[in-house]
Design an enzyme around this catalytic site. Sequence first.
Site, mmCIF file in Angstrom:
data_model
loop_
_atom_site.group_PDB
_atom_site.id
_atom_site.type_symbol
_atom_site.label_atom_id
_atom_site.label_comp_id
_atom_site.label_asym_id
_atom_site.label_seq_id
_atom_site.Cartn_x
_atom_site.Cartn_y
_atom_site.Cartn_z
ATOM 1 C CE LYS A 58 40.937 67.241 41.387
ATOM 2 N NZ LYS A 58 39.853 67.962 42.091
ATOM 3 C CD GLN A 102 39.940 69.949 45.220
ATOM 4 O OE1 GLN A 102 40.225 69.927 44.028
ATOM 5 N NE2 GLN A 102 39.482 68.870 45.856
ATOM 6 C CG ASP A 125 34.660 69.295 39.678
ATOM 7 O OD1 ASP A 125 35.227 68.238 39.314
ATOM 8 O OD2 ASP A 125 35.034 69.962 40.655
#
Length: 297
Positions: A58, A102, A125
């Site tokens: 990422k 994460q 997200d």
Amino acid sequence: MEHSILVDGVIDGRQAARIVRARVKEEVTELRAEGIHPRVAFVRVGEDAASETYVRAKARACGWVGVRSEHIHLPSNTTQQDLFATIDRLNSDNDLDALLVQLPLPDGLGGRQVLNRVAVDKDVDGFHPENLGALVAGCGPLEPCTPSGIMRLIEMLGVDLRGKRALVVGRSVIVGRPMYNLLVRGHATVMCAHRHTPDLASLVAQADVVVVATGVTGLIRGSWIKPGAYVFDVGITRQADGSLAGDVCFDEARGRAAGVTPVPGGIGPMTIAQLLSNTLTCAKLRRGLIERTIHRA
Ligand code: NAD
């Protein structure tokens, strides 16, 4: 189709991701000319090897499009209180646009409580309940990256979902459920299967579009697939020999399906590209450059 992302029955997620990134990069360049330099933070807790690889991928992609990124790695023994303190600090950091925790988190940290703590407008997200609720209502600007990446692939492939049957296998809050809702919004007639669904093969056989997100290697056999269907394989499982495998028997599906995504090189790169796109959205949201409530078709 704007570019050929479909080659010999294989949907090329890397090529699709390049197209998305090129657009994001253009917009980032424009923002930077106005003095706005988007910045995202990735918070990782513990020593999960796959998570480390994902965060690095990422961060690398951020570099490609000119987005600033920061990797905050906390030790495995981090308490929920410490993690909340880190999130609170990042939530109130005026120079930060987007924030991602994460997954998976080590046991005992309370995954959902942690996701709920992320500021709604920095929730790159799209996992905060407010953003998930807005997705169902069809009015939110931040949608989870994997399902929205698949919708972008469907669009790039030129597939019109009207009159089509779609099947989502897996009902997780981060993939299956938002995917179901996006496909419904796209006018497909949608079924959702999960671990308690009997006779999965007969459902797969009816579907023109199949999205599989279970983490069960080789769950979907090629002979189940309706000829000419499009198959999107989200699953990623590391095999004993170190290779990665998906939830679909790729070699069986290829040729029978009109298009199938490979693992790796399918949904993974699109998910990251969508993350960059969402980072841009966060940067604009915070500055009032886009509305919090979007009126979607
Ligand atoms: P999860 O474990 O939260 O959910 C799995 C789902 O699969 C559950 O709803 C369960 O009911 C269903 N399921 C399990 N066994 C089944 C069976 N035999 N038949 C039908 N349904 C079954 O998983 P998740 O977070 O949604 O992730 C799923 C997979 O996708 C994992 O392999 C994960 O690593 C991968 N993933 C990949 C990306 C990407 O960017 N490519 C993103 C997210 C998740």
